[in-house]
Design a protein around this motif. Structure first.
Motif, mmCIF file in Angstrom:
data_model
loop_
_atom_site.group_PDB
_atom_site.id
_atom_site.type_symbol
_atom_site.label_atom_id
_atom_site.label_comp_id
_atom_site.label_asym_id
_atom_site.label_seq_id
_atom_site.Cartn_x
_atom_site.Cartn_y
_atom_site.Cartn_z
ATOM 1 N N ALA B 36 0.833 -1.208 0.000
ATOM 2 C CA ALA B 36 0.000 0.000 0.000
ATOM 3 C C ALA B 36 0.865 1.255 0.000
ATOM 4 O O ALA B 36 0.548 2.247 -0.659
ATOM 5 N N GLU B 37 1.948 1.215 0.728
ATOM 6 C CA GLU B 37 2.857 2.362 0.749
ATOM 7 C C GLU B 37 3.475 2.577 -0.630
ATOM 8 O O GLU B 37 3.567 3.714 -1.117
ATOM 9 N N LEU B 38 3.893 1.502 -1.264
ATOM 10 C CA LEU B 38 4.464 1.605 -2.614
ATOM 11 C C LEU B 38 3.444 2.171 -3.599
ATOM 12 O O LEU B 38 3.801 2.875 -4.546
ATOM 13 N N MET B 39 2.195 1.872 -3.368
ATOM 14 C CA MET B 39 1.151 2.348 -4.273
ATOM 15 C C MET B 39 0.778 3.801 -4.022
ATOM 16 O O MET B 39 0.082 4.398 -4.823
ATOM 17 N N GLY B 40 1.194 4.347 -2.892
ATOM 18 C CA GLY B 40 0.920 5.747 -2.621
ATOM 19 C C GLY B 40 -0.241 6.013 -1.671
ATOM 20 O O GLY B 40 -0.705 7.149 -1.571
ATOM 21 N N PHE B 41 -0.717 4.979 -0.978
ATOM 22 C CA PHE B 41 -1.778 5.217 0.000
ATOM 23 C C PHE B 41 -1.228 6.002 1.192
ATOM 24 O O PHE B 41 -0.052 5.909 1.531
ATOM 25 N N ALA B 43 -0.788 7.205 5.173
ATOM 26 C CA ALA B 43 -0.481 6.446 6.394
ATOM 27 C C ALA B 43 -1.762 5.999 7.106
ATOM 28 O O ALA B 43 -1.838 4.891 7.632
ATOM 29 N N ASP B 44 -2.764 6.877 7.113
ATOM 30 C CA ASP B 44 -4.023 6.528 7.787
ATOM 31 C C ASP B 44 -4.686 5.326 7.131
ATOM 32 O O ASP B 44 -5.163 4.412 7.802
ATOM 33 N N ARG B 45 -4.747 5.355 5.812
ATOM 34 C CA ARG B 45 -5.386 4.248 5.079
ATOM 35 C C ARG B 45 -4.604 2.961 5.263
ATOM 36 O O ARG B 45 -5.174 1.872 5.340
ATOM 37 N N ILE B 46 -3.298 3.083 5.317
ATOM 38 C CA ILE B 46 -2.460 1.905 5.519
ATOM 39 C C ILE B 46 -2.748 1.291 6.882
ATOM 40 O O ILE B 46 -2.852 0.072 7.028
ATOM 41 N N GLU B 47 -2.885 2.112 7.899
ATOM 42 C CA GLU B 47 -3.217 1.572 9.224
ATOM 43 C C GLU B 47 -4.579 0.885 9.199
ATOM 44 O O GLU B 47 -4.773 -0.172 9.800
ATOM 45 N N VAL B 127 -12.213 -0.657 5.306
ATOM 46 C CA VAL B 127 -11.802 -0.698 3.905
ATOM 47 C C VAL B 127 -12.949 -0.224 3.019
ATOM 48 O O VAL B 127 -14.070 -0.073 3.474
ATOM 49 N N ASP B 128 -12.646 0.032 1.740
ATOM 50 C CA ASP B 128 -13.672 0.550 0.837
ATOM 51 C C ASP B 128 -14.638 -0.532 0.378
ATOM 52 O O ASP B 128 -15.808 -0.273 0.122
ATOM 53 N N GLU B 129 -14.119 -1.752 0.217
ATOM 54 C CA GLU B 129 -14.978 -2.873 -0.179
ATOM 55 C C GLU B 129 -14.614 -4.085 0.651
ATOM 56 O O GLU B 129 -13.425 -4.341 0.884
ATOM 57 N N ALA B 130 -15.630 -4.836 1.075
ATOM 58 C CA ALA B 130 -15.373 -6.088 1.789
ATOM 59 C C ALA B 130 -16.477 -7.061 1.438
ATOM 60 O O ALA B 130 -17.654 -6.693 1.460
ATOM 61 N N GLU B 131 -16.092 -8.267 1.089
ATOM 62 C CA GLU B 131 -17.099 -9.285 0.863
ATOM 63 C C GLU B 131 -16.520 -10.631 1.275
ATOM 64 O O GLU B 131 -15.313 -10.824 1.299
ATOM 65 N N ASP B 149 -8.359 6.571 -5.329
ATOM 66 C CA ASP B 149 -9.137 7.784 -5.583
ATOM 67 C C ASP B 149 -10.082 8.107 -4.439
ATOM 68 O O ASP B 149 -10.614 9.207 -4.377
ATOM 69 N N ARG B 150 -10.265 7.207 -3.492
ATOM 70 C CA ARG B 150 -11.061 7.525 -2.309
ATOM 71 C C ARG B 150 -10.247 8.355 -1.327
ATOM 72 O O ARG B 150 -10.763 8.922 -0.388
ATOM 73 N N GLU B 151 -8.908 8.396 -1.571
ATOM 74 C CA GLU B 151 -8.036 9.147 -0.693
ATOM 75 C C GLU B 151 -8.170 10.625 -0.904
ATOM 76 O O GLU B 151 -7.938 11.421 -0.039
ATOM 77 N N LYS B 152 -8.543 10.990 -2.159
ATOM 78 C CA LYS B 152 -8.416 12.389 -2.522
ATOM 79 C C LYS B 152 -9.486 13.224 -1.834
ATOM 80 O O LYS B 152 -9.248 14.361 -1.439
ATOM 81 N N GLY B 153 -10.667 12.736 -1.690
ATOM 82 C CA GLY B 153 -11.726 13.420 -0.956
ATOM 83 C C GLY B 153 -11.982 14.806 -1.477
ATOM 84 O O GLY B 153 -12.008 15.067 -2.668
ATOM 85 N N ALA B 154 -12.096 15.779 -0.623
ATOM 86 C CA ALA B 154 -12.496 17.126 -1.015
ATOM 87 C C ALA B 154 -11.398 17.867 -1.729
ATOM 88 O O ALA B 154 -11.649 18.811 -2.443
ATOM 89 N N SER B 155 -10.167 17.430 -1.557
ATOM 90 C CA SER B 155 -9.065 18.203 -2.128
ATOM 91 C C SER B 155 -9.109 18.204 -3.635
ATOM 92 O O SER B 155 -8.612 19.108 -4.278
ATOM 93 N N ASP B 156 -9.704 17.171 -4.242
ATOM 94 C CA ASP B 156 -9.788 17.134 -5.689
ATOM 95 C C ASP B 156 -11.178 17.452 -6.182
ATOM 96 O O ASP B 156 -11.515 17.195 -7.318
#
Lengths: 117, 162
Positions: B36-41, B43-47, B127-131, B149-156
């Motif tokens: 996840a870190e390599l992908m650019g997520f 720190a919060d999302r990684i936790e 997480v964003d999706e779980a099944e 893209d769920r990371e970007k939120g209001a900033s984008d």
């Protein structure tokens, strides 16, 4: 095969206050560290601080043990404050509702002050 | 700059095979965090992902594979440009189709609800999706996914009055 317990716990007492300091992981194997430590407190303890500042990892089984501690403390009319959780685990504790039964604080000073003594 | 997989159209995968022993979920957590870190997520999302992956692995170890250390929990991390998907596979029959209930702390505190059983709620919330998918012949998996893209939120958020 049961994995080795990975939680360390120590207690500091001052009058009616006990600080339970945990270290390592808090998981299903933490029963003695969490509940055993609590159960070994003497009856005059009325205020309890839970110190998670040296805990790197909690899972839901470990959090269940914390809930059990809160249950027992509630029955004994002991107040519990918690400090030292990372922001992530503060979020998890809040999501699971533990903040109804223990307040979360950024540090020991704030947690002690919350007792109002 | 986007993460290390920017421009990669096909999903890349990493697989782990873990013994069904409690504690080994930490291997999956670390691996998922690194990917996840390599992908650019963030720190919060990684936790969030680490906790969700841990809970999924623990369920697989305890319930799916019944703590049989000779059984394997397979963890498959699939990385696409915008999405990290984690599948945790065990040999069990799954949790069934019961809806996941939020834990009721008051009921737990009064001994009216099992103290445990919070893992699936945490997974779904973090997480964003779980099944959860199961096969009647045995074998089931939990699928977790988080999206960049769920990371970007209001900033984008470029929406505005027309």
């Amino acid at each position: 095969m049961t994995p080795p317990a990975q939680t360390k716990a120590k207690v500091e007492r001052s009058g009616q206050l006990a600080i339970l300091r945990f270290e390592g992981d808090v998981t299903s194997t933490s029963k003695d560290a969490i509940l055993g430590t609590y159960e070994r407190l003497t009856p005059e303890i009325k205020e309890i601080l839970l110190d998670f500042s040296k805990v790197q990892y909690l899972n839901s089984s470990g959090i269940a043990l914390v809930i059990q501690l809160l249950m027992e403390a509630g029955k004994a009319q002991q107040k519990v404050q918690t400090f030292g959780l990372t922001p992530h685990f503060q979020k998890v504790f809040t999501m699971l509702g533990l903040t109804k039964y223990t307040s979360l604080h950024p540090n020991e000073l704030a947690a002690k002050a919350a007792f109002g003594g | 700059m986007r993460g290390i997989l920017a421009g990669i159209e096909q999903a890349a995968t990493t697989e782990l095979r873990l013994p069904s022993r409690l504690g080994f979920e930490k291997v999956a957590m670390s691996t998922a965090a690194t990917v996840a870190e390599l992908m650019g997520f963030s720190a919060d999302r990684i936790e969030d992902l680490k906790t969700a992956v841990a809970e999924a692995c623990i369920n697989a170890i305890e319930h799916g594979n019944r703590l049989d250390a000779s059984q394997t929990v397979l963890v498959i991390l699939s990385m696409a440009e915008n999405t990290l998907e984690v599948k945790v596979v065990d040999r069990g029959f799954g949790a069934g189709k019961k809806p996941i209930q939020a834990p009721n702390i008051d009921r737990k505190m009064h001994g009216e609800e099992d103290l445990r059983g919070m893992g699936m709620f945490l997974i779904q919330s973090l997480v964003d999706e779980a099944e959860w998918v199961s096969d009647q012949r045995g074998g089931s998996y939990a699928r977790l996914a988080i999206h960049l893209d769920r990371e970007k939120g209001a900033s984008d958020d470029t929406s505005g009055p027309n």
